[in-house]
Design a protein around this motif. Structure first.
Motif: not given
Length: 228
Positions: A38-66
């Motif tokens: 929920a960081d506007p800079n989305r550093p962890i969303v950017d990390w997830r776009a890499g080539s890591s094979k780690l089974r780690l779910n990342v969600i980046g499209d959250t808002t105040e209402s959701s």
């Protein structure tokens, strides 16, 4: 299952690093983990776009209402949910804190960071008042500390926090090249090449120690055995 929120109104305190190394460590041990970035800079969303094979779910499209709905949906299906928040005291931050089983407040050993961390504690207490009888556990975690020596400033800040009765994680996050490299290489901590990164073994031990301490704080004994 447990929701761990990482909050500090000050940017650069180590929220995303704390979140990612804990989530990666637990995922590496076999736990099912979601990070809500929920960081506007989305550093962890950017990390997830890499080539890591780690089974780690990342969600980046959250808002105040959701944000509350997203946290509740993920906690119903995952063993751990981490929420990495923006460096400000916003309504989104407040709403996420209300869902937390533990709020981690990363803090570098500086006077500025300490003052901003106190704002995060105040925000937690405000949400407790709004919720009535529900307590929101929290811990301050020192970040970017020297693994060899404890500086005089760090001792003074820890002393002041202890005097104020503020709970702290016993494990500190040390200054390690590997913690920067996971964002640069967009890999898991255990996926980094130790030939290219100094202090890899020490970084992994430090991360596992912090994760184990967190699990002991928030996970029932039977569930802890399943994670291990």
């Amino acid at each position: 299952m447990p929701v761990v929120v990482t909050a500090n109104p000050k940017g650069g305190a180590g929220k995303s690093t704390t979140t990612l190394i804990l989530a990666q460590t637990l995922a590496h041990l076999g736990a099912s983990v979601t990070i809500i970035d929920a960081d506007p800079n989305r550093p962890i969303v950017d990390w997830r776009a890499g080539s890591s094979k780690l089974r780690l779910n990342v969600i980046g499209d959250t808002t105040e209402s959701s944000i509350i709905r997203t946290i509740r949906d993920e906690r119903s299906r995952q063993q751990f949910v981490f929420v990495d928040l923006e460096g400000t005291a916003s309504r989104l931050v407040s709403r996420a804190i209300t869902q937390a089983d533990m709020v981690l407040i990363p803090l570098q050993a500086s006077g500025v960071d300490a003052r901003q961390a106190s704002r995060a504690v105040s925000l937690i207490h405000e949400e407790e008042e709004a919720l009535g009888d529900r307590r929101i556990p929290f811990r301050i975690v020192l970040t970017r500390t020297n693994p060899i020596i404890t500086t005089r400033i760090e001792k003074e800040i820890v002393g002041a926090l202890n005097d104020a009765g503020l709970p702290m994680m016993k494990t500190k996050i040390h200054e390690r090249q590997a913690y920067k490299a996971i964002f640069v290489r967009r890999l898991g901590l255990h996926e980094l090449n130790p030939e290219h990164i100094n202090g890899m073994t020490e970084a992994i031990i430090n991360a596992e120690k912090l994760a184990n301490e967190l699990v002991r704080l928030i996970v029932p004994i039977d569930a802890e055995k399943e994670v291990a």
